[in-house]
Write an enzyme that holds these catalytic residues in place. Sequence first.
Site, PDB file in Angstrom:
ATOM      1  N   GLU A  47      34.583  94.638   0.404  1.00 24.95           N
ATOM      2  CA  GLU A  47      34.021  94.627  -0.984  1.00 24.95           C
ATOM      3  C   GLU A  47      32.685  95.578  -1.116  1.00 24.95           C
ATOM      4  OE1 GLU A  47      35.555  89.939  -1.429  1.00 24.95           O
ATOM      5  OE2 GLU A  47      33.239  90.430  -0.581  1.00 24.95           O
ATOM      6  N   CYS A  67      34.574  82.660  -5.918  1.00 22.86           N
ATOM      7  CA  CYS A  67      33.023  82.770  -6.215  1.00 22.86           C
ATOM      8  C   CYS A  67      32.716  83.544  -7.730  1.00 22.86           C
ATOM      9  CB  CYS A  67      32.377  83.799  -5.312  1.00 22.86           C
ATOM     10  SG  CYS A  67      33.294  85.678  -4.920  1.00 22.86           S
TER      11      CYS A  67
END
Length: 657
Positions: free
Chosen positions: A320, A416
């Site tokens: 990421e 998240c």
Amino acid sequence: MLTITAPSKSVPLQQVKLDDPFWSQYVKLVREVVIPYQYEALHDRIPGVEPSHAIANLRIAAGRAQGEFGGFVFQDSDLAKWMEAAAYSIAVHPDADLENKVDEIIDMIEEAQQPDGYFNTYFTIKEPQKRWTNLTDCHELYCAGHLMEAAVAYYQATGKRKLLDIVCRFADYIDAVFGPEEGKIHGFDGHQEIELALVKLYEVTGEERYLKLSQYFIDQRGTEPHFFLEEWERRGRTSFFSRTSAPPHLDYYQSHIPVREQREAVGHSVRAVYMYTAMADLAARTNDAQLLEACQALWRNIVHKQMYVTGGIGSTHHGEAFTFDYDLPNDTVYSETCASIGLIFFARRMLQLFPNSEYADVMERALYNTVIGSMAKDGRHFFYVNPLEVWPDASRKNPGKHHIKPVRPGWFACACCPPNVARLMSSLGEYVYTSSSDTLFTHLYIGGEANVNFGDVPVKVVQNSDLPWGSSVSMTVQPEQETEWTIAVRIPGWSRGQAVLRVNGEEMDLNAVVKDGYAYLRRVWADGDTLSLELSTAVQVLRSHPHLRANAGKVAIQRGPIVYCLESVDHGAPVSSILLASEPNLKAQFHPDLLGGATVIEGEGWLEESDDWKDDLYRASAKKLRPVTIKAIPYYLWGNRGENEMAVWIREAPALT
């Protein structure tokens, strides 16, 4: 040497009431749909989606239920972000039922908190003997930071101290465990977050130890001997996820060199921008010139070499993460929603340090495109990854594109992003204005009222905006008595310097009043004084830097702050066969029936014919083109009309000679 002469501060959320034809619908959606939906998701009551386990874990840790820990080791953070979103919502729209729900969760957190102040459901339930033994992987301080942010927001919204007292006990315990003193852990978390949270906790409590602890975590990062390598050796060269592992890649955690020496954004993009936010926070409070220089250099690197046109960051799903300058692929992009939200946090802090319109431009770009685009219009489906090119078959069948979703899922095992969107949208009023000792800055053009002080004089400022579809902004100033003050209004970069600014109908000379993208208007303000701003929302065809290989020969369309895209529902597949004409005659028209209403851009283009290819995969003859009408919709709306192809960057036909 860089110095901060007069940092500005956000106007408190409870002093800003938004009433905007565009943004109020999102704030209302979050309040009425998103927050209740996520509450149910956190309780594992949404059929057909990934379970959260967050409330179930909390009930077990509080002794109210029996069972095993479920979900990721950092599952507590999802609940904390939801609580923070709820707090912001309550601050601007009191809701006794929602407040009771939060209070019930706080009661369980108090019951689960350990006698020494520690709180973490994973280590309480599953491995209590392993606290602080794997900071690289396990996010203990990250989860603590999110709970601190929730506590500050809830205290400011309600005046209730229970959660604030809980996190203060937790912070006191952390301060006793970490630090430079002998016998303490000389380390920091693998996922930055607590650093910015401790600054917020310091601001609301006045406790200097919290500010110093934040600074310790920032100062310690990247110094030798490298903490994560030492910790890895102590664990027997294992990770949380594997019994054997390679050494931690220090640049992934932004711990390869001291933060003051960092000049290029590397590693996990969310961790990076959370850390940069904390660095800017600390620089504002300590006037640390080296931190300031690092913040500015890192900002320039991100925005000028590693940011997507949609305000997304993080170009690879491997970690990421950022990769390197100009590496911005569209079809394998990551562009995590949380990363754009973190970039907005960073931009806001930089605005408080230095009022430069570029910071607000980026904040606005990320808000209008990636952030609201990550959430479906129904408020119940969300993107984690925000691609700029989608081919649904490739998403299903190409392992390198498995992370690219053609439609928004209802929830995630690692969720998240959805509560992060909720907390940002619920606190949006904090991003519109900042004020210093003698100036009110207007950073975002979002309609509503703000109650501020010009010196000692209370003033109501009423803003009206018809952005993004229109081009007009007005502000009416209502002081209790005449007072001399400065109002600074931003001239957006997308307006390309084409703006008309008037005060009480009199046109201002922008060359005389604009500095760093803000027009400064100092005068004695009286009740009823008005300023108006007419901006240019002309359609723009954007091109990329030559080093950005993914966009070679391609263009993107933008109007005002909105980036546009093509979907196959309007053109047929594949959208990759479409070329924008060299003279496309692009025209903007508002379509009230398109997903709640939006401006659509239509123009001339070409389509490569595919019907006559039959079974040929390659051939030497020229391709046949036929004229087509191109219909571009706002990027934030893509994926709301079912599964189909999408592209932001499209090929440009060569000019006819």
